[in-house]
Design a protein around this motif. Structure first.
Motif, PDB file in Angstrom:
ATOM      1  N   ILE A 156      -8.336 -59.192   5.959  1.00  0.00           N
ATOM      2  CA  ILE A 156      -8.623 -59.055   7.392  1.00  0.00           C
ATOM      3  C   ILE A 156      -8.395 -57.634   7.893  1.00  0.00           C
ATOM      4  CG2 ILE A 156      -8.052 -61.459   7.838  1.00  0.00           C
ATOM      5  CD1 ILE A 156      -5.346 -60.558   8.885  1.00  0.00           C
ATOM      6  N   GLY A 157      -7.668 -56.821   7.130  1.00  0.00           N
ATOM      7  CA  GLY A 157      -7.404 -55.459   7.569  1.00  0.00           C
ATOM      8  C   GLY A 157      -6.333 -55.411   8.658  1.00  0.00           C
ATOM      9  N   ILE A 158      -6.037 -54.212   9.078  1.00  0.00           N
ATOM     10  CA  ILE A 158      -4.955 -54.010  10.055  1.00  0.00           C
ATOM     11  C   ILE A 158      -5.469 -53.119  11.170  1.00  0.00           C
ATOM     12  CG2 ILE A 158      -2.611 -53.135  10.392  1.00  0.00           C
ATOM     13  CD1 ILE A 158      -2.214 -53.513   7.349  1.00  0.00           C
ATOM     14  N   ALA A 159      -5.280 -53.545  12.407  1.00  0.00           N
ATOM     15  CA  ALA A 159      -5.678 -52.732  13.551  1.00  0.00           C
ATOM     16  C   ALA A 159      -4.779 -51.501  13.649  1.00  0.00           C
ATOM     17  CB  ALA A 159      -5.577 -53.552  14.833  1.00  0.00           C
ATOM     18  N   PRO A 160      -5.296 -50.375  14.162  1.00  0.00           N
ATOM     19  CA  PRO A 160      -4.486 -49.150  14.242  1.00  0.00           C
ATOM     20  C   PRO A 160      -3.182 -49.335  14.997  1.00  0.00           C
ATOM     21  CG  PRO A 160      -6.797 -48.659  14.675  1.00  0.00           C
ATOM     22  CD  PRO A 160      -6.679 -50.155  14.611  1.00  0.00           C
ATOM     23  N   HIS A 216      -4.022 -47.308   3.897  1.00  0.00           N
ATOM     24  CA  HIS A 216      -5.271 -47.073   4.619  1.00  0.00           C
ATOM     25  C   HIS A 216      -5.901 -48.441   4.857  1.00  0.00           C
ATOM     26  CE1 HIS A 216      -4.908 -42.789   3.645  1.00  0.00           C
ATOM     27  NE2 HIS A 216      -4.611 -43.171   2.419  1.00  0.00           N
ATOM     28  N   SER A 217      -6.275 -48.693   6.110  1.00  0.00           N
ATOM     29  CA  SER A 217      -6.823 -50.010   6.422  1.00  0.00           C
ATOM     30  C   SER A 217      -7.806 -49.897   7.585  1.00  0.00           C
ATOM     31  CB  SER A 217      -5.705 -50.994   6.767  1.00  0.00           C
ATOM     32  OG  SER A 217      -6.225 -52.281   7.026  1.00  0.00           O
ATOM     33  N   ARG A 218      -8.808 -50.754   7.564  1.00  0.00           N
ATOM     34  CA  ARG A 218      -9.744 -50.867   8.679  1.00  0.00           C
ATOM     35  C   ARG A 218      -9.874 -52.332   9.028  1.00  0.00           C
ATOM     36  NH1 ARG A 218     -15.211 -47.757   7.518  1.00  0.00           N
ATOM     37  NH2 ARG A 218     -15.549 -48.493   9.669  1.00  0.00           N
ATOM     38  N   LEU A 219      -9.860 -52.634  10.301  1.00  0.00           N
ATOM     39  CA  LEU A 219      -9.900 -54.019  10.754  1.00  0.00           C
ATOM     40  C   LEU A 219     -11.178 -54.693  10.253  1.00  0.00           C
ATOM     41  CD1 LEU A 219      -8.207 -55.967  12.446  1.00  0.00           C
ATOM     42  CD2 LEU A 219      -9.589 -55.341  14.428  1.00  0.00           C
ATOM     43  N   ARG A 262     -12.115 -54.828   7.212  1.00  0.00           N
ATOM     44  CA  ARG A 262     -12.647 -54.180   6.011  1.00  0.00           C
ATOM     45  C   ARG A 262     -11.633 -54.141   4.864  1.00  0.00           C
ATOM     46  NH1 ARG A 262     -17.012 -50.787   7.134  1.00  0.00           N
ATOM     47  NH2 ARG A 262     -18.197 -51.687   8.854  1.00  0.00           N
ATOM     48  N   GLY A 263     -10.503 -54.769   5.028  1.00  0.00           N
ATOM     49  CA  GLY A 263      -9.520 -54.784   3.958  1.00  0.00           C
ATOM     50  C   GLY A 263      -8.488 -53.674   4.076  1.00  0.00           C
ATOM     51  N   THR A 264      -7.550 -53.698   3.114  1.00  0.00           N
ATOM     52  CA  THR A 264      -6.428 -52.760   3.134  1.00  0.00           C
ATOM     53  C   THR A 264      -6.258 -52.148   1.747  1.00  0.00           C
ATOM     54  OG1 THR A 264      -5.306 -54.054   4.853  1.00  0.00           O
ATOM     55  CG2 THR A 264      -3.957 -52.519   3.611  1.00  0.00           C
ATOM     56  N   HIS A 265      -5.868 -50.874   1.758  1.00  0.00           N
ATOM     57  CA  HIS A 265      -5.662 -50.133   0.519  1.00  0.00           C
ATOM     58  C   HIS A 265      -4.262 -49.532   0.587  1.00  0.00           C
ATOM     59  CE1 HIS A 265      -6.752 -46.252  -1.900  1.00  0.00           C
ATOM     60  NE2 HIS A 265      -5.893 -47.018  -2.518  1.00  0.00           N
ATOM     61  N   VAL A 266      -3.355 -49.991  -0.284  1.00  0.00           N
ATOM     62  CA  VAL A 266      -1.981 -49.510  -0.314  1.00  0.00           C
ATOM     63  C   VAL A 266      -1.774 -48.750  -1.634  1.00  0.00           C
ATOM     64  CG1 VAL A 266       0.478 -50.086  -0.208  1.00  0.00           C
ATOM     65  CG2 VAL A 266      -1.184 -51.435   1.088  1.00  0.00           C
ATOM     66  N   ARG A 267      -1.200 -47.552  -1.514  1.00  0.00           N
ATOM     67  CA  ARG A 267      -0.977 -46.718  -2.698  1.00  0.00           C
ATOM     68  C   ARG A 267       0.509 -46.414  -2.842  1.00  0.00           C
ATOM     69  NH1 ARG A 267      -3.964 -41.525  -1.850  1.00  0.00           N
ATOM     70  NH2 ARG A 267      -5.742 -42.774  -2.530  1.00  0.00           N
ATOM     71  N   VAL A 268       1.044 -46.614  -4.042  1.00  0.00           N
ATOM     72  CA  VAL A 268       2.417 -46.259  -4.370  1.00  0.00           C
ATOM     73  C   VAL A 268       2.368 -45.053  -5.310  1.00  0.00           C
ATOM     74  CG1 VAL A 268       4.628 -47.027  -5.320  1.00  0.00           C
ATOM     75  CG2 VAL A 268       3.121 -48.664  -4.151  1.00  0.00           C
ATOM     76  N   VAL A 269       3.021 -43.955  -4.915  1.00  0.00           N
ATOM     77  CA  VAL A 269       2.996 -42.722  -5.693  1.00  0.00           C
ATOM     78  C   VAL A 269       4.265 -42.669  -6.547  1.00  0.00           C
ATOM     79  CG1 VAL A 269       2.834 -40.213  -5.618  1.00  0.00           C
ATOM     80  CG2 VAL A 269       1.693 -41.599  -3.861  1.00  0.00           C
ATOM     81  N   VAL A 270       4.084 -42.736  -7.883  1.00  0.00           N
ATOM     82  CA  VAL A 270       5.205 -42.829  -8.828  1.00  0.00           C
ATOM     83  C   VAL A 270       5.120 -41.651  -9.793  1.00  0.00           C
ATOM     84  CG1 VAL A 270       6.405 -44.333 -10.447  1.00  0.00           C
ATOM     85  CG2 VAL A 270       4.997 -45.335  -8.634  1.00  0.00           C
TER      86      VAL A 270
END
Length: 446
Positions: free
Chosen positions: A380-384, A429-432, A434-442
């Motif tokens: 569902i994405g996340i609103a700003p 990064h997410s758009r309502l 349009r889904g969500t993109h979560v990045r973990v920097v290791v």
């Protein structure tokens, strides 16, 4: 009567304590320049006596001696210092005002002794030195009005009267100029006094507010620690009876498996498992907040971890008719394997909960000295306006009824805590719609 709210951190009424602190600051400024000012006063008196010694009267030289003696008495008088309590600031301010007034009164008749119509050199010297000395002193005295007026008016009045007494046009012009200069400088000094006083009051009010804020921060941290201890204690205390309930429930479920009452036993066990998961989550949060979790860094093969994650969540994805793609990469990272596994588990669980169609993918890509582990969904994405809150405890998007089948809303809060603990930044990064993109920097393993 002063209210309890209008008090400083030491319990003093705020207005009185503030006035004492402002006055104390002024005293520090006064006494910091006092020795130089008085020494300059003495030097001028001695220089004037030496320059006019041959033509000066005994009375004039005696008066200069009185000026020097008065300056020495003030110079050797007890000094204010930082160890004196704030409550005594007013008394020291009165003492300082009295001292500078005495200096000015003693020095005021000097121009009358040495000024003569036919000696413009001495007249010019007196006018320049007295007026410039008064202008310079105004800067240091403007924050204490009694000292300002007590020093400026007698000193300048003595010069103006001595000039006017000569009677000729030049001396009368200089007398008027001196009087106008006195009035203007007093007005400027009074304005500077107001500005400086207000600036100091604002500064000290801000310090009081900062002290109160510090106390509130300490109280908040203490409450957070107490909450963490309570959650930890409650979780441990409830875990034993919950374990017993789970054992009895499992036995009851087996006995009723082929009977109509078996459905109630199944519901009971689902509730028990949900409660156990909630207690485990609460315990994780409390342990992280209490600082008792210490990461043990090691080289971690991502393919093995991804395989475990795929086995864990494949049934959940299949039940929700979603595609779960976990791609092998052959990459290794440097992290705590258990804590990193928990981070990724929470991210995948959250992605599956908020995805109704499509699926969730987990990939790893090498970028220089770090590895990006990305969890992407078509949910569902996340609103700003909500993106800043999803890492808060118990906050869930589109779940106002608190549907417990979607968890407690602590999963991403744990991710954020683990991110800080491990030093693995989390980017979202997410758009309502349009889904969500979560990045973990290791960090990549060497």
């Amino acid at each position: 009567m002063t209210s309890a709210a209008a008090r400083d951190p030491n319990g003093e009424p705020l207005d009185r304590a503030l006035a004492q602190r402002v006055l104390r600051e002024h005293l520090g400024s006064f006494y910091g320049s006092r020795n130089v000012s008085v020494a300059t006063h003495i030097g001028f008196a001695i220089a004037l006596g030496v320059a006019t010694f041959e033509r000066s009267s005994v009375a004039a030289l005696s008066w200069l001696g009185l000026v020097v003696a008065t300056d020495l008495a003030v110079l050797l008088a007890p000094r204010w210092h930082a160890g004196i309590p704030d409550a005594m600031s007013a008394a020291w301010a009165r003492r300082y005002a009295a001292q500078v007034t005495l200096l000015s009164l003693v020095a005021a008749p000097v121009p009358a002794f040495f000024m003569a119509p036919d000696d413009m050199v001495t007249t010019t010297l007196l006018v320049v030195v007295i007026m410039s000395g008064w202008t310079r002193s105004m800067q240091s005295l403007c924050s204490l009005k009694p000292a300002l007026y007590g020093y400026g008016i007698p000193m300048m009045a003595g010069l103006v009267l001595a000039l006017a007494w000569q009677g000729d046009g030049v001396h009368l012009f200089l007398a008027v100029f001196g009087a106008v200069h006195l009035v203007l400088t007093l007005r400027i000094a009074t304005r500077q006094h107001r500005v400086l006083d207000e600036a100091l009051r604002l500064r000290f009010r801000n310090e009081v507010l900062a002290a109160r804020l510090g106390e509130q921060v300490v109280a908040t941290e203490r409450a957070s620690q107490e909450k963490s201890r309570f959650l930890g204690t409650a979780s441990h205390d409830l875990r034993q009876p919950l374990h017993a309930i789970a054992l009895f429930g499992a036995a009851l479920e087996n006995e009723l498996r082929h009977r109509p009452e078996g459905r109630n036993a199944e519901r009971l066990m689902r509730a028990v498992h949900a409660l156990g998961h909630s207690l485990d989550t609460m315990l994780d949060v409390s342990r992280l907040d209490a600082g008792v979790v210490a990461p043990v860094l090691d080289a971690v093969p991502l393919d093995a971890m991804f395989l475990t994650l795929n086995h864990t969540f494949s049934a959940q994805a299949e039940q929700r008719q979603l595609q779960l793609r976990v791609r092998a990469s052959g990459l290794w990272v440097r992290s705590d394997p258990q804590l990193l596994h928990r981070m990724l588990s929470n991210l995948m669980d959250n992605a599956l909960k908020y995805t109704w169609r499509g699926g969730v993918s987990v990939i790893a890509r090498e970028r220089g000295e770090v590895v990006w582990i990305e969890v992407r969904d078509t949910g569902i994405g996340i609103a700003p306006e909500q993106s800043g809150r999803i890492f808060e405890e118990f906050y869930q998007i589109d779940n106002p009824g608190r549907d417990r089948s979607r968890g407690l809303g602590i999963g991403l809060a744990i991710v954020q805590r683990l991110s800080r603990l491990l030093g693995h930044p989390v980017q979202m990064h997410s758009r309502l719609g349009r889904g969500t993109h979560v990045r973990v920097v290791v960090p990549a393993a060497p």
